[in-house]
Scaffold this motif. Structure first.
Motif, PDB file in Angstrom:
ATOM      1  N   UNK A 179       8.600  12.027  -2.480  1.00 17.17           N
ATOM      2  CA  UNK A 179       8.601  11.278  -3.337  1.00 17.17           C
ATOM      3  C   UNK A 179       7.179  10.439  -2.347  1.00 17.17           C
ATOM      4  N   UNK A 180       6.012  10.108  -2.797  1.00 18.12           N
ATOM      5  CA  UNK A 180       5.746   8.732  -2.489  1.00 18.12           C
ATOM      6  C   UNK A 180       5.305   9.014  -1.123  1.00 18.12           C
ATOM      7  N   UNK A 181       5.173  10.276  -0.881  1.00 22.22           N
ATOM      8  CA  UNK A 181       4.377  10.438   0.466  1.00 22.22           C
ATOM      9  C   UNK A 181       3.631  11.822   0.299  1.00 22.22           C
ATOM     10  N   UNK A 182       4.010  12.498  -0.481  1.00 26.76           N
ATOM     11  CA  UNK A 182       3.200  13.922  -0.988  1.00 26.76           C
ATOM     12  C   UNK A 182       2.089  13.998  -2.683  1.00 26.76           C
ATOM     13  N   UNK A 183       0.795  14.242  -2.205  1.00 27.26           N
ATOM     14  CA  UNK A 183       0.946  14.700  -3.939  1.00 27.26           C
ATOM     15  C   UNK A 183       0.146  16.078  -3.215  1.00 27.26           C
ATOM     16  N   UNK A 184       0.501  16.680  -4.781  1.00 23.27           N
ATOM     17  CA  UNK A 184       0.625  18.487  -4.442  1.00 23.27           C
ATOM     18  C   UNK A 184      -0.238  18.507  -6.134  1.00 23.27           C
ATOM     19  N   UNK A 185      -0.720  19.954  -6.067  1.00 15.38           N
ATOM     20  CA  UNK A 185      -1.523  20.436  -6.622  1.00 15.38           C
ATOM     21  C   UNK A 185      -1.222  22.154  -7.407  1.00 15.38           C
ATOM     22  N   UNK A 186      -0.711  22.627  -8.335  1.00 14.59           N
ATOM     23  CA  UNK A 186      -0.727  23.675  -8.756  1.00 14.59           C
ATOM     24  C   UNK A 186      -1.322  24.508  -9.220  1.00 14.59           C
ATOM     25  N   UNK A 187      -0.702  26.023  -9.650  1.00 17.95           N
ATOM     26  CA  UNK A 187      -2.201  26.732  -9.671  1.00 17.95           C
ATOM     27  C   UNK A 187      -2.358  26.238 -11.606  1.00 17.95           C
ATOM     28  N   UNK A 188      -1.262  25.481 -12.296  1.00 16.57           N
ATOM     29  CA  UNK A 188      -2.548  25.420 -13.917  1.00 16.57           C
ATOM     30  C   UNK A 188      -2.638  23.610 -13.624  1.00 16.57           C
ATOM     31  N   UNK A 189      -3.047  23.673 -12.326  1.00 19.80           N
ATOM     32  CA  UNK A 189      -3.877  22.625 -12.076  1.00 19.80           C
ATOM     33  C   UNK A 189      -2.942  20.370 -12.405  1.00 19.80           C
ATOM     34  N   UNK A 190      -2.591  21.333 -12.842  1.00 17.84           N
ATOM     35  CA  UNK A 190      -0.930  19.897 -12.672  1.00 17.84           C
ATOM     36  C   UNK A 190      -1.020  19.905 -11.349  1.00 17.84           C
ATOM     37  N   UNK A 191      -0.455  18.174 -11.484  1.00 12.96           N
ATOM     38  CA  UNK A 191      -0.828  17.165  -9.959  1.00 12.96           C
ATOM     39  C   UNK A 191       0.519  17.009  -9.878  1.00 12.96           C
ATOM     40  N   UNK A 192       1.040  16.765  -9.110  1.00 16.70           N
ATOM     41  CA  UNK A 192       3.146  16.743  -9.039  1.00 16.70           C
ATOM     42  C   UNK A 192       3.365  15.692  -8.198  1.00 16.70           C
ATOM     43  N   UNK A 193       4.404  15.342  -8.153  1.00 17.36           N
ATOM     44  CA  UNK A 193       5.045  13.780  -7.652  1.00 17.36           C
ATOM     45  C   UNK A 193       5.414  14.431  -6.031  1.00 17.36           C
ATOM     46  N   UNK A 194       5.881  15.309  -6.220  1.00 15.57           N
ATOM     47  CA  UNK A 194       6.513  15.371  -5.142  1.00 15.57           C
ATOM     48  C   UNK A 194       5.665  17.418  -4.163  1.00 15.57           C
ATOM     49  N   UNK A 195       7.003  17.452  -3.518  1.00 18.21           N
ATOM     50  CA  UNK A 195       6.463  18.934  -2.927  1.00 18.21           C
ATOM     51  C   UNK A 195       6.555  19.776  -4.501  1.00 18.21           C
ATOM     52  N   UNK A 196       6.778  19.433  -5.364  1.00 19.73           N
ATOM     53  CA  UNK A 196       6.753  20.373  -6.080  1.00 19.73           C
ATOM     54  C   UNK A 196       7.677  21.655  -6.634  1.00 19.73           C
ATOM     55  N   UNK A 197       8.821  22.121  -5.773  1.00 20.09           N
ATOM     56  CA  UNK A 197       9.194  23.320  -5.640  1.00 20.09           C
ATOM     57  C   UNK A 197      10.260  23.192  -7.151  1.00 20.09           C
ATOM     58  N   UNK A 210       0.673  -1.094   0.162  1.00 18.31           N
ATOM     59  CA  UNK A 210      -0.076  -0.083  -0.297  1.00 18.31           C
ATOM     60  C   UNK A 210       0.683   1.067  -0.041  1.00 18.31           C
ATOM     61  N   UNK A 211       0.789   2.317  -0.960  1.00 14.56           N
ATOM     62  CA  UNK A 211       1.383   3.091  -1.269  1.00 14.56           C
ATOM     63  C   UNK A 211       0.675   4.212   0.302  1.00 14.56           C
ATOM     64  N   UNK A 212       0.799   5.273   0.736  1.00 17.12           N
ATOM     65  CA  UNK A 212       0.219   5.753   1.653  1.00 17.12           C
ATOM     66  C   UNK A 212       0.928   7.837   1.636  1.00 17.12           C
ATOM     67  N   UNK A 213      -0.173   8.037   0.710  1.00 12.35           N
ATOM     68  CA  UNK A 213       0.846   9.758   1.174  1.00 12.35           C
ATOM     69  C   UNK A 213       0.649  10.226   2.085  1.00 12.35           C
ATOM     70  N   UNK A 214       1.120  10.899   2.690  1.00 13.26           N
ATOM     71  CA  UNK A 214       1.222  11.769   4.498  1.00 13.26           C
ATOM     72  C   UNK A 214       0.674  13.143   4.553  1.00 13.26           C
ATOM     73  N   UNK A 215       0.722  13.762   2.581  1.00 14.65           N
ATOM     74  CA  UNK A 215       0.865  14.850   2.875  1.00 14.65           C
ATOM     75  C   UNK A 215       0.199  15.505   1.716  1.00 14.65           C
ATOM     76  N   UNK A 216      -0.698  16.825   1.691  1.00 13.16           N
ATOM     77  CA  UNK A 216      -1.451  17.404   0.484  1.00 13.16           C
ATOM     78  C   UNK A 216      -1.067  18.389   0.042  1.00 13.16           C
ATOM     79  N   UNK A 217      -0.349  18.589  -0.608  1.00 12.51           N
ATOM     80  CA  UNK A 217      -0.054  20.263  -1.114  1.00 12.51           C
ATOM     81  C   UNK A 217      -0.608  21.032  -2.135  1.00 12.51           C
ATOM     82  N   UNK A 218      -1.441  22.353  -1.566  1.00  8.74           N
ATOM     83  CA  UNK A 218      -1.663  22.851  -2.509  1.00  8.74           C
ATOM     84  C   UNK A 218      -1.266  24.293  -2.891  1.00  8.74           C
ATOM     85  N   UNK A 219      -0.646  23.872  -4.379  1.00  6.17           N
ATOM     86  CA  UNK A 219       0.439  25.636  -4.557  1.00  6.17           C
ATOM     87  C   UNK A 219      -0.540  26.690  -5.336  1.00  6.17           C
ATOM     88  N   UNK A 220      -1.296  27.492  -4.269  1.00  9.85           N
ATOM     89  CA  UNK A 220      -3.052  27.778  -4.635  1.00  9.85           C
ATOM     90  C   UNK A 220      -3.035  28.700  -5.771  1.00  9.85           C
TER      91      UNK A 220
END
Ligand code: SF4
Ligand code: SF4
Length: 355
Positions: free
Chosen positions: A223-241, A12-22
């Motif tokens: 990686x494999x711990x974070x799901x992020x989204x950026x203002x372009x509605x792109x879903x990102x595999x890590x914190x996104x920086x 089971x992959x269990x991401x722990x954090x969600x980030x919204x780059x608003x």
């Protein structure tokens, strides 16, 4: 597929954090901002997009909190409050990352933060340092910290650091507002972090003290711990920086397919497995072992090294030529790390229930 996690061949992959780059809009325009944010930027998620993202990550019970960042997330105004309340209604607490430009004095800040706290805010992260202070005085940052601590929020202040930084954590500790907060902060809810200030596009060559360079780093836990989204509605595999420098970290667009399915596809991405298990610095070492004519610069931040790997065609070429020699070892290590993480978390949960 499990609804509470992402099944990877029985694991089971269990991401722990969600980030919204608003938004990429910001009240500041710091030199070398990793997203090139500025007041001129327009991209911003709508409240409907934010809610859709939250709806889709809500079934993942491993995600306890949502990080709201940018740009400057306070620019969202009422949408930020609505989003935080919505996340809470789905069982997720919130943390905001801010530059502190919105401070209106300690009493007004307390009222605002209390309101956010009642909606689900648990923590605020503030950023400062030489570049930030070109736009936002340290007093605003510390006033928000003071208000946040007094309403019972956890606070982390991150201070930029290079070898020649004029403003440091030591300067911050000497500030009268900081001293006052520490006198009153019985719960020690305020912590400080010195963070290397880096340029991802090589526009600036900062210097650092020797101990700032990372010699050896374990795998990347974003990686494999974070799901992020950026203002372009792109879903990102890590914190996104690094998304502007590593397009491979994009896993899809909101609404294209269920987020969980897009996230799950990464299980077979060898490069991500390798970054997750051994980290970018060790990858570069392996590349030099394979091809000793390649010279690698020093890095102060693992994401800098990661972006360097993806942006350097000679490195990718060496990896493509040789990865078959390590693929088995990395795949085994990947499944071990994922499975150890799952077991460890279950033990922690069991312990918490026993208490
Ligand atoms: S405050 Fe943060 S987001 Fe805004 S420009 Fe500076 S580094 Fe970028
Ligand atoms: S090291 Fe790479 S994968 Fe990890 S957070 Fe940084 S950019 Fe993302």
């Amino acid at each position: 597929m499990s609804i509470n996690g992402l099944t990877v061949d029985g694991v089971i992959l269990e991401p722990e954090s969600a980030a919204i780059i608003t938004t990429y809009k910001c009240t500041a325009r710091c030199k070398d901002c990793c997203f090139d944010c500025s007041p001129k930027e327009k991209e911003m998620l709508t409240i409907d997009e934010i809610k859709k993202f939250i709806d889709e990550i809500a079934p993942l019970k491993s995600i306890k909190s949502v990080v709201w960042t940018g740009g400057e997330c306070s620019i969202l105004g009422k949408k930020l409050e609505e989003g935080i309340a919505y996340a809470k209604s789905k069982g997720k607490i919130s943390r905001i990352v801010s530059n502190g430009s919105w401070s209106s004095g300690v009493e007004k800040d307390k009222i605002y933060l209390n309101e956010l706290k009642s909606k689900g805010l648990a923590e605020i992260n503030l950023s400062t340092g030489d570049n930030h202070q070109q736009f936002i005085p340290i007093e605003k940052v510390l006033t928000i910290a003071q208000a946040a601590v007094s309403v019972g929020l956890r606070v982390l202040i991150s201070v930029e650091k290079t070898k020649f930084s004029k403003f440091s954590i030591e300067n911050l500790k000497e500030h009268p507002i900081y001293k006052k907060i520490k006198r009153d902060d019985k719960d020690t809810s305020l912590s400080l972090l010195s963070a290397a200030w880096v340029s991802f596009n090589s526009g600036s060559n900062y210097e650092y003290d020797e101990e700032a360079f990372i010699e050896k780093r374990e795998g990347c836990d974003s990686l494999y711990n974070t799901i992020a989204i950026n203002p372009e509605k792109k879903l990102l595999a890590c914190c996104g920086i690094t998304i502007r420098y590593i397009p491979e970290m994009e896993i899809g667009i909101l609404g294209e397919k269920p987020i969980i399915d897009m996230y799950n596809v990464q299980k077979s991405d060898f490069m991500k497995q390798w970054i997750f298990t051994e980290g970018p610095i060790n990858i570069l070492r392996q590349v030099v072992e394979w091809e000793d004519t390649i010279e690698i610069p020093k890095f102060v931040h693992p994401c800098q090294a990661c972006a360097y790997i993806y942006q350097t065609p000679e490195i990718i070429e060496v990896i493509e030529k040789n990865y078959h020699t390590i693929i088995e070892r990395i795949t085994v290590k990947f499944y071990q790390k994922i499975s150890f993480k799952g077991t460890f978390e279950k033990k922690l949960k069991a312990k918490a229930i026993q208490k």
